[in-house]
Design a protein around this motif. Sequence first.
Motif, PDB file in Angstrom:
ATOM      1  N   SER A 147      51.956   4.090 127.539  1.00 45.90           N
ATOM      2  CA  SER A 147      52.087   4.716 128.855  1.00 45.90           C
ATOM      3  C   SER A 147      51.568   3.776 129.933  1.00 45.90           C
ATOM      4  O   SER A 147      50.483   3.193 129.806  1.00 45.90           O
ATOM      5  CB  SER A 147      51.290   6.025 128.890  1.00 45.90           C
ATOM      6  N   GLU A 195      50.738   4.021 133.983  1.00 44.63           N
ATOM      7  CA  GLU A 195      50.524   5.080 134.974  1.00 44.63           C
ATOM      8  C   GLU A 195      49.938   4.508 136.252  1.00 44.63           C
ATOM      9  O   GLU A 195      49.102   3.595 136.220  1.00 44.63           O
ATOM     10  CB  GLU A 195      49.581   6.141 134.406  1.00 44.63           C
ATOM     11  N   ALA A 214      52.473   8.963 138.713  1.00 47.27           N
ATOM     12  CA  ALA A 214      53.729   8.660 138.026  1.00 47.27           C
ATOM     13  C   ALA A 214      53.375   7.915 136.751  1.00 47.27           C
ATOM     14  O   ALA A 214      52.528   7.016 136.754  1.00 47.27           O
ATOM     15  CB  ALA A 214      54.652   7.821 138.908  1.00 47.27           C
ATOM     16  N   ARG A 215      54.035   8.299 135.660  1.00 40.96           N
ATOM     17  CA  ARG A 215      53.724   7.725 134.350  1.00 40.96           C
ATOM     18  C   ARG A 215      55.022   7.498 133.583  1.00 40.96           C
ATOM     19  O   ARG A 215      55.790   8.432 133.346  1.00 40.96           O
ATOM     20  CB  ARG A 215      52.812   8.676 133.578  1.00 40.96           C
ATOM     21  N   ASN A 216      55.283   6.265 133.199  1.00 44.32           N
ATOM     22  CA  ASN A 216      56.396   5.930 132.312  1.00 44.32           C
ATOM     23  C   ASN A 216      55.845   5.690 130.909  1.00 44.32           C
ATOM     24  O   ASN A 216      54.867   4.954 130.746  1.00 44.32           O
ATOM     25  CB  ASN A 216      57.137   4.679 132.799  1.00 44.32           C
ATOM     26  N   LYS A 254      56.847   4.394 127.205  1.00 42.65           N
ATOM     27  CA  LYS A 254      57.758   3.737 126.275  1.00 42.65           C
ATOM     28  C   LYS A 254      57.439   4.205 124.856  1.00 42.65           C
ATOM     29  O   LYS A 254      56.274   4.367 124.495  1.00 42.65           O
ATOM     30  CB  LYS A 254      57.613   2.224 126.376  1.00 42.65           C
ATOM     31  N   ASP A 259      62.184   7.165 125.363  1.00 40.76           N
ATOM     32  CA  ASP A 259      61.517   6.800 126.613  1.00 40.76           C
ATOM     33  C   ASP A 259      61.398   8.045 127.483  1.00 40.76           C
ATOM     34  O   ASP A 259      62.329   8.855 127.562  1.00 40.76           O
ATOM     35  CB  ASP A 259      62.291   5.709 127.353  1.00 40.76           C
ATOM     36  N   ARG A 306      59.280  10.005 131.128  1.00 44.70           N
ATOM     37  CA  ARG A 306      58.653   9.808 132.429  1.00 44.70           C
ATOM     38  C   ARG A 306      57.997  11.116 132.874  1.00 44.70           C
ATOM     39  O   ARG A 306      58.565  12.205 132.712  1.00 44.70           O
ATOM     40  CB  ARG A 306      59.687   9.374 133.458  1.00 44.70           C
ATOM     41  N   ARG A 361      55.878  12.709 136.384  1.00 49.84           N
ATOM     42  CA  ARG A 361      55.474  12.488 137.766  1.00 49.84           C
ATOM     43  C   ARG A 361      55.085  13.827 138.368  1.00 49.84           C
ATOM     44  O   ARG A 361      55.487  14.891 137.893  1.00 49.84           O
ATOM     45  CB  ARG A 361      56.593  11.846 138.573  1.00 49.84           C
ATOM     46  N   ARG A 372      64.019   9.475 129.626  1.00 51.66           N
ATOM     47  CA  ARG A 372      64.658   8.388 130.367  1.00 51.66           C
ATOM     48  C   ARG A 372      65.839   7.813 129.607  1.00 51.66           C
ATOM     49  O   ARG A 372      66.667   7.103 130.187  1.00 51.66           O
ATOM     50  CB  ARG A 372      63.644   7.282 130.660  1.00 51.66           C
TER      51      ARG A 372
END
Length: 712
Positions: free
Chosen positions: A500, A502, A522-524, A526, A563, A565, A567, A595
């Motif tokens: 993650s 963030e 916001a956090r993506n 993988k 993936d 996300r 937010r 994602r």
Amino acid sequence: MNNGRLFNKRIITMAVTAITCGATYTQAQPVEEMIVIGVRDTHTVRTDDTMVAPADTAELLKEMPGANVNRNGELTGIPQYRGMHGQRVNVSINGSHISSGGPNAMDTPLHYAPVAVLESLTIRRGIAPVSAGQETIGGQMNAVTYRGDYGDSNQYELGGRLYVGGQTVNDGGVGSLFLSLANRNQIFRGMFMREEAGDSDFADGTITPSSYDRDRYDLGFSTRHGDHEFTFDYSRNDTNDAGTVALAMDIEAVDTDMYSVKHTWDNSDFKLSTTISHNDVTHWMSNYHMRTPPQDNMMGPGTMRYRRTLAEGDNTHFVVDLELPTGAGTWKVGVDGNFENHEARIGNPNAAAFEINSFSDVTRDILGMYVERSQSLTDDIGLDAGVRFNRVTMNSGKVSANLNPMNMGSGMPFMMNNMAGMLAMQFNSNDLKQRDYNTDWFARLSIDSSNNLIWYAGAAQKMRAPSYQERYLWLPLGITSGLADGNLYVGNPNLKPEVSHEIEIGFDLDAGRFSFYPRLFARNVKDYIQGTPSSNMLANNFAQMMANMGMGQPDPLQWNNVDARFRGMDMEASFRINSAWQLRAVGSIIEGERRDIDDNLYRVSPDNIMLALDYFGSSWNGTLETVRYADQERVSETNKEMQTDGYTLVNLSASYRPTPDSELGLGVNNLLDKNYENHLGGYNRAMNPDIPVGARVPGLGRSFYGRLMWYF
């Protein structure tokens, strides 16, 4: 999929609501519903000042920005923070990691800190520092049980705390008695708690089964001499029958022993803390002893569908933490470890030879080390930063099953047993020993711009290795560590760790009578671990065969890396009208989505806001509170998640302090007896005359409650 313009509109609406309506907890105010300490990055709820009706400590999270609870039963609340839940949220009890014994998290970590023995619950808001614990990808929180205080002289004095409470929604009652013998350097302590309740009511009926029965025993000793303090604690948890309608079985017993030893060496040059803890769980559950027993396809007694599971687990945890004040800041370095073992076997009391060895000799061990720095760059700018390295080692023993206890030579049991045997052989042939090397880092910058305004920005990378359920579930079963979506799952030994990244920004405004603390994040993620349609044809055929017999769902999901996300925004604010009245509010907007495909993530809290009016008198306080949850249309198609309508609840509470050491509190939750569906409440899995199987578990109805606390 979610529309960015609508997302921004919801954030603006919430901010305007907070500014115009007022809202949350001011520091050091004797607020009835909650006291928050350390506004910037932690919140602490103290039971001395908090009216609590439910038995589950996880319910307190609903009052915190960004936090909520996934309810699978009255004693089975799973913490959720900013859309992440389950094992992604690091939970500790008295600073020690607690491992659930059950593979479906019936005994979640907060199960071991009941409200009646709780002193405080602290949640780290936003990005947690690396010293807060291992695998804090979804946040970190710590529950502290009441353990008394040292005395003021060399003479031993007897002290204690009495806690008595009850609520009408389930005729529940609880009592706990804490006793201590203490002087200025030593304290001996003991505590006993007993609580029980019947099935819970909602506006149109009763949730069956949802009753519970739990006992708790504690013994402890602390001593201090000069710069040193030593503490030993032992706790015994005995949970008996407890309904969990959102899961396939109910609790028959959770017998847990917990031990903890801590030494602290604290002087002007450094602080060295060492903690070693251990918990051991024996957990029985069944699908027939509390709920209506299963039936066969002809609606007759389904004795061959009876299931009883024995799950056993133990966990050993240690941490050595050194704080060194140097220059204009502090260094913190440490090492920690966590070592888990798990077994689970499913049987049938009507067929002794039936067995599913669902988890066999599973281990999950983590060794970690970290370094962290808190630094004042200037008089107005502060920096916190750190890095952590974790090595995660996992393994499983060989598995097996016997689904043909009568040793039939043909027919469905024969075919299912052969298929289970092939799945076991497939699993056992894998390289089950896995090792992951994970790196966490974080950085947070605070800028004091004067005018009572502090700006904040943070960034982090956090990683989590797969859970043992995600890696080692070899047969399609509804074992999901409490996800409770009704689907069958199979594991994947070759899963990668989640990664993650963030960012978070916000500010703290303290402008006299008005305060406002918003955060945008916001956090993506993988390689997020998510159930996706299984490509294992053997597992798919097995699940279809079970579904044809009326046992489970077809089309199982398999844990795979995707993936994702997250937010959103969360905020708190308050406005002091005068010395006696205050307005406050807490709000959260959270989105979680895939994602890699056009889909949402499962069981994410709807947008919500709490508005309250507080009164503070010389000896009594009162609160009128409204809680609004929006429609939740952002649901997961992959998990077959149902949408829910929004609702508004009205709650009322008051407390009276006849003496400084005692309090009598009364309140009512859901004053208008609203019939509503809690989006995080799961789906009913038990035959129930008032709730169809597969329907949303309704929210609780009107409940009057009371509490007496007395320190002596």
